[in-house]
Enzyme design. Structure first.
Site, PDB file in Angstrom:
ATOM      1  N   CYS A  34       0.778  -1.116   0.058  1.00  0.00           N
ATOM      2  CA  CYS A  34      -0.080   0.078  -0.133  1.00  0.00           C
ATOM      3  C   CYS A  34       0.850   1.384  -0.023  1.00  0.00           C
ATOM      4  O   CYS A  34       1.816   1.607   0.881  1.00  0.00           O
ATOM      5  CB  CYS A  34      -0.992  -0.020   1.132  1.00  0.00           C
TER       6      CYS A  34
ATOM      7  N   ARG B 207       5.838  -0.893  -5.081  1.00  0.00           N
ATOM      8  CA  ARG B 207       5.601  -1.140  -3.514  1.00  0.00           C
ATOM      9  C   ARG B 207       4.578  -2.523  -3.796  1.00  0.00           C
ATOM     10  O   ARG B 207       4.293  -3.223  -2.743  1.00  0.00           O
ATOM     11  CB  ARG B 207       4.942  -0.192  -2.875  1.00  0.00           C
TER      12      ARG B 207
ATOM     13  N   TRP C  22      -2.892  -2.650  -1.451  1.00  0.00           N
ATOM     14  CA  TRP C  22      -2.623  -4.132  -1.544  1.00  0.00           C
ATOM     15  C   TRP C  22      -3.195  -4.856  -0.721  1.00  0.00           C
ATOM     16  O   TRP C  22      -3.357  -4.545   0.401  1.00  0.00           O
ATOM     17  CB  TRP C  22      -1.174  -4.373  -1.259  1.00  0.00           C
TER      18      TRP C  22
ATOM     19  N   ASN D 230      -2.746   3.039   5.149  1.00  0.00           N
ATOM     20  CA  ASN D 230      -1.953   2.072   5.124  1.00  0.00           C
ATOM     21  C   ASN D 230      -1.919   1.133   6.713  1.00  0.00           C
ATOM     22  O   ASN D 230      -1.900   1.979   7.513  1.00  0.00           O
ATOM     23  CB  ASN D 230      -0.500   2.172   4.690  1.00  0.00           C
ATOM     24  N   GLY D 231      -1.570  -0.075   6.674  1.00  0.00           N
ATOM     25  CA  GLY D 231      -1.603  -0.801   7.863  1.00  0.00           C
ATOM     26  C   GLY D 231      -2.813  -1.507   8.027  1.00  0.00           C
ATOM     27  O   GLY D 231      -3.694  -1.834   7.254  1.00  0.00           O
TER      28      GLY D 231
ATOM     29  N   GLU E 240      18.714 -17.780  -2.173  1.00  0.00           N
ATOM     30  CA  GLU E 240      18.393 -16.622  -2.701  1.00  0.00           C
ATOM     31  C   GLU E 240      18.012 -16.563  -4.273  1.00  0.00           C
ATOM     32  O   GLU E 240      17.213 -15.939  -4.713  1.00  0.00           O
ATOM     33  CB  GLU E 240      19.204 -15.294  -2.573  1.00  0.00           C
TER      34      GLU E 240
ATOM     35  N   LYS F   3      14.304 -15.621  -6.107  1.00  0.00           N
ATOM     36  CA  LYS F   3      14.392 -14.763  -6.999  1.00  0.00           C
ATOM     37  C   LYS F   3      13.580 -15.730  -8.406  1.00  0.00           C
ATOM     38  O   LYS F   3      12.511 -14.935  -8.805  1.00  0.00           O
ATOM     39  CB  LYS F   3      15.662 -14.492  -7.764  1.00  0.00           C
TER      40      LYS F   3
ATOM     41  N   GLU G  57       9.927 -15.519  -7.298  1.00  0.00           N
ATOM     42  CA  GLU G  57       9.158 -14.340  -6.969  1.00  0.00           C
ATOM     43  C   GLU G  57       8.752 -13.653  -8.420  1.00  0.00           C
ATOM     44  O   GLU G  57       7.646 -13.209  -8.578  1.00  0.00           O
ATOM     45  CB  GLU G  57      10.112 -13.101  -6.443  1.00  0.00           C
TER      46      GLU G  57
ATOM     47  N   HIS H 239      18.503 -35.602   1.734  1.00  0.00           N
ATOM     48  CA  HIS H 239      18.009 -35.961   3.087  1.00  0.00           C
ATOM     49  C   HIS H 239      16.480 -35.818   2.766  1.00  0.00           C
ATOM     50  O   HIS H 239      15.568 -35.090   3.498  1.00  0.00           O
ATOM     51  CB  HIS H 239      18.285 -35.108   3.946  1.00  0.00           C
TER      52      HIS H 239
ATOM     53  N   LYS I 163       6.817  -4.438  -2.291  1.00  0.00           N
ATOM     54  CA  LYS I 163       8.204  -4.107  -2.115  1.00  0.00           C
ATOM     55  C   LYS I 163       8.789  -3.848  -0.514  1.00  0.00           C
ATOM     56  O   LYS I 163       9.654  -4.482  -0.176  1.00  0.00           O
ATOM     57  CB  LYS I 163       8.562  -3.029  -2.877  1.00  0.00           C
TER      58      LYS I 163
END
Length: 595
Positions: free
Chosen positions: A2, A28, A74, A100-101, A470, A474, A477, A493, A590
C-alpha cells in the site's frame, strides 16, 4: 505494500501530482488505486487495477482544488475491487481517507458505527475511519479535532491521511507504518516513500510514531498526541530523480542488476582503504560490541543476514540469525551485551521492526543495516549502517542484496577487528569483477534452454548456501515457477526424491567445499537432472555439469556475491521469456509493512 501520496499547494496541478505519485509508488505492489481532491466538494476517483487504467478513466486535470490524497492498495481486508479501493468516504462524502496498515479493532468499530446508522460500502478495515470522523463532526468537532478523535480510537498499525471538502489542509497521522513529508517551494507533500514526490522536492520530514501533521499550502505543522507543536528537522534526500527511472532498460530489475557495480562502489566508498589496510565505518564509531550478535530479517534480507552471521562466526564472534517473524525475545537469551542487527532494505519491514523493538525492550543494543536514510529502523535503533544502494524500484531485490552482503562483510571486519589485507583487497576489487560477470554472462542462453522446466533446484555449501536460497527466491518471485534452495548436503535428505530430468539443478561451487558439492552434483546427475554449475573454477568443475556460468575468483568470502548475480540474471531471463510482470510480481509488495 500500500502506498500513500498527498499534495497541498498552488504551484502544481493537484491531480497531476497525485497520478505522478501513484505511478511512483507502483513498485511497492498493489491491486487497485484511487485519489480524492478537495475542490469545494470531494472529487473521488478509484478503481481496481493499474494506475494507468485509473488515469485513462479520469478527466484531464480538471480539478481546481488545492489539496488531494491518493493511494495504491495491496489487499488485506476484502478482495481487489472498485469498492475496496481507497480513498473511502463517510456517508455524506464530506471526508475522504487513505490508510496503510491494519486496524485490529475495526470489526468492533464497524459494529458500533453500523448500529448508529452508518452505512458501509466496502469490506475494508479502513472505511471505519471516515465514519468515525463523521461522528465527531456531527458532535461539533472541527476537522482537526474530528481526525484526532478518530485516530485515538484505532488499534493496530496505520499511516492515515484525510482530506475534507472545501478544506486545503491534509490531516495526517502515523503509528508503525511509514510516512514522510515533503517540503516544496509551491506546496507540500506526503507519501509512504520518497520516490512518490522526488521529482518535486528532495527536502523531507520523517514523521514518527504517535505524531500528527497538518499539510497545507502555507506549510507543515507536526504535533504530538496532545496537540503540542513539535520542532522537526528537514533532511535532504541524496537521490537523483533519474535514479528511479528505467534509463532505457526494459525493466527496473534488469537496470538494477546492471547498477550493482556502481551500488557496490557507493557502499564501499571511504570505508575500505587498501592503502591503510583498514575498514572504517564512521556511523559505527561509537558502537562497542563484545557479546553475542543476533540478526533479524525477512526474505532476501534474511539470506544476506545468514551470510553475515557466518562471516562473524568464522571471525570468532558468536552470531545467530533469526527470521524476524519468528523472533521471540522472551525465549531467546538477551543481555545488555547482546547486539541485535536488523537487516532491512526499506527500514520499514513490519516483522523486522517488531523484532527490533522487542530486542530494545529486552535491553539489547540494536543496529539497523538499511538502505533508507531516516527510515523507522534508522531512527529507532541505537546505531545504523547504510548500504547506500540508491533507490530500488523492482519488487525483487537485487542491488540491495549485493550491497547488504558487502556491508555485512565490512561489519564483520569492524566487529571482529578483522581488517584482513586479503579481505580488503577483495572488497576493493569486487565492483570490477561484478562488472565482468555482467559483461560475460551466458545466463540468457541457459534460461532459454530451461524455460520450460517443471521446477528448479539451487544448492550450495557454506557461504554459498544463502546464495542458493536467494537464487530460488528470485526464481519464485518473478517467474511463478516452482523453485527450491537447499544447503547442498541436505539434498539427499529428502528433496532428492523430486529430482527428474525436468528439474535443472543450479549448483554454486566455489571455495573449500567445492569437492563435497561436486559429490552432490553427481547425485543429481545420476537421477538424470541437468546441472548448471556457477563456479570460479570452470575448467575443474565444468566436466561435471551440463552448463557453466563462470565467475571470477573474489576470495572465499566474496565470490558467492558474484555467483548470486549469475542467478539473478537466469531468473530475469526465464521470467522475461515467460512474459511475466517482472517489476511487479503478483501478490508481492516491495515494502511489507504489516505483520
Amino acid at each position: 505494500m500500500c502506498g500513500i501520496i498527498g499534495y497541498s499547494g498552488t504551484g502544481n496541478d493537484v491531480q497531476e501530482v497525485l497520478l505522478t505519485g501513484l505511478s511512483g509508488l507502483e513498485y511497492r505492489g498493489y491491486d487497485s488505486a484511487g485519489f480524492a481532491i478537495s475542490n469545494g466538494s470531494l472529487a473521488v476517483h478509484k478503481r481496481e487495477g493499474d494506475v494507468s487504467g485509473l488515469e485513462a478513466e479520469v478527466p484531464a486535470s480538471n480539478h481546481d482544488g488545492l489539496a488531494g490524497i491518493g493511494h495504491t492498495r495491496w489487499s488485506t481486508h476484502g478482495p481487489p475491487s472498485d469498492e475496496n479501493a481507497h480513498p473511502h468516504t463517510d456517508c455524506e462524502s464530506r471526508v475522504a481517507v487513505v490508510h496503510n496498515g491494519i486496524i485490529e479493532n475495526y470489526q468492533a468499530l464497524r459494529t458500533e458505527l453500523s448500529t448508529a446508522g452508518h452505512e458501509f460500502e466496502s469490506d475494508t478495515d479502513t472505511e471505519v475511519i471516515p465514519h468515525l470522523i463523521e461522528s465527531a463532526l456531527e458532535n461539533g468537532a472541527t476537522p482537526d479535532q474530528a481526525f484526532r478523535q478518530a485516530v485515538d480510537r484505532l488499534e493496530g498499525s496505520y499511516a492515515v491521511a484525510a482530506v475534507f471538502q472545501a478544506d486545503e489542509t491534509i490531516y495526517v497521522a502515523r503509528n508503525e507504518s511509514p510516512l514522510v513529508l515533503g517540503v516544496g517551494d509551491d506546496g507540500h507533500y506526503l507519501a509512504s516513500d520518497v520516490p512518490a514526490f522526488l521529482e518535486y522536492t528532495d527536502r523531507v520530514i520523517y514523521l514518527e510514531d504517535g505524531q500528527f501533521a497538518r499539510v497545507s499550502p502555507s506549510g507543515i505543522v507536526v504535533t504530538d498526541e496532545q496537540g503540542a507543536v513539535i520542532d522537526t528537522a528537514i533532511d535532504t534526500v541524496d537521490w537523483d530523480p533519474e535514479d528511479a527511472g528505467k534509463s532505457g532498460y526494459d525493466h527496473y530489475m534488469l537496470k538494477e542488476i546492471h547498477e550493482q557495480p556502481t551500488a557496490l562502489r557507493k557502499c564501499l566508498r571511504e570505508r575500505v582503504s587498501e592503502l591503510e589496510n583498514t575498514i572504517t565505518v564512521d556511523e559505527l564509531s561509537s558502537l562497542e560490541s563484545t557479546g553475542p550478535i543476533q540478526f533479524v530479517a525477512c526474505g532476501t534480507s534474511y539470506h544476506a543476514a545468514l551470510y553475515g552471521a557466518r562471516l562473524l562466526r568464522e571471525n570468532g564472534r558468536s552470531a545467530q540469525c533469526f527470521l524476524a517473524s519468528e523472533y521471540d525475545a522472551r525465549s531467546i537469551p538477551i543481555t545488555d551485551e547482546t547486539l541485535v542487527v536488523g537487516v532491512t532494505q526499506s527500514g520499514e519491514t513490519a516483522d523486522t521492526m517488531s523484532a527490533l523493538r522487542a530486542a530494545n525492550q529486552a535491553g539489547a543494543t540494536t543496529l539497523a543495516l538499511t538502505n533508507v536514510v531516516g527510515s523507522s529502523a534508522a531512527r529507532e535503533c541505537d546505531h545504523v549502517m547504510y548500504i547506500r544502494a540508491g533507490p530500488e524500484i523492482g519488487v525483487a531485490a537485487t542491488k540491495t542484496f549485493v550491497s547488504q552482503q558487502a556491508a555485512l562483510a565490512m561489519l564483520s571486519g569492524v566487529l571482529s577487528n578483522g581488517d584482513s589485507p586479503t579481505l580488503i583487497k577483495d572488497l576493493r576489487g569486487l565492483p570490477d569483477k561484478l562488472q565482468h560477470v555482467l559483461d560475460e554472462s551466458t545466463a540468457q542462453a541457459v534460461a532459454t534452454e530451461f524455460v520450460d522446466a517443471d521446477a528448479y533446484f539451487f544448492i550450495g555449501r557454506g557461504y554459498n548456501a544463502p546464495v542458493a536460497l536467494e537464487g530460488a527466491l528470485k526464481m519464485k518471485e518473478i517467474t511463478y515457477k516452482h523453485a527450491e534452495g537447499f544447503a547442498a548436503g541436505e539434498l539427499k535428505h529428502g528433496p532428492l526424491a523430486l529430482v527428474t530430468e525436468r528439474t535443472p539443478v543450479f549448483a554454486v561451487v566455489t571455495g573449500t567445499d567445492a569437492a563435497k558439492t561436486i559429490g552432490n552434483i553427481k547425485e543429481v546427475e545420476a537421477r538424470g537432472a541437468p546441472v548448471i554449475a556457477v563456479t570460479d573454477s570452470p575448467e575443474a568443475v565444468g566436466q561435471y555439469a551440463s552448463h557453466v556460468l563462470a565467475v571470477p575468483d573474489a576470495g572465499p568470502y566474496l565470490t558467492p556475491i558474484l555467483a548470486n548475480v549469475q542467478l539473478q540474471l537466469v531468473s530475469y531471463w526465464v521470467a522475461n521469456q515467460l512474459d511475466r510482470s517482472i517489476d511487479k510480481p503478483r501478490n508481492l509488495a516491495k515494502s511489507v509493512t504489516v505483520e
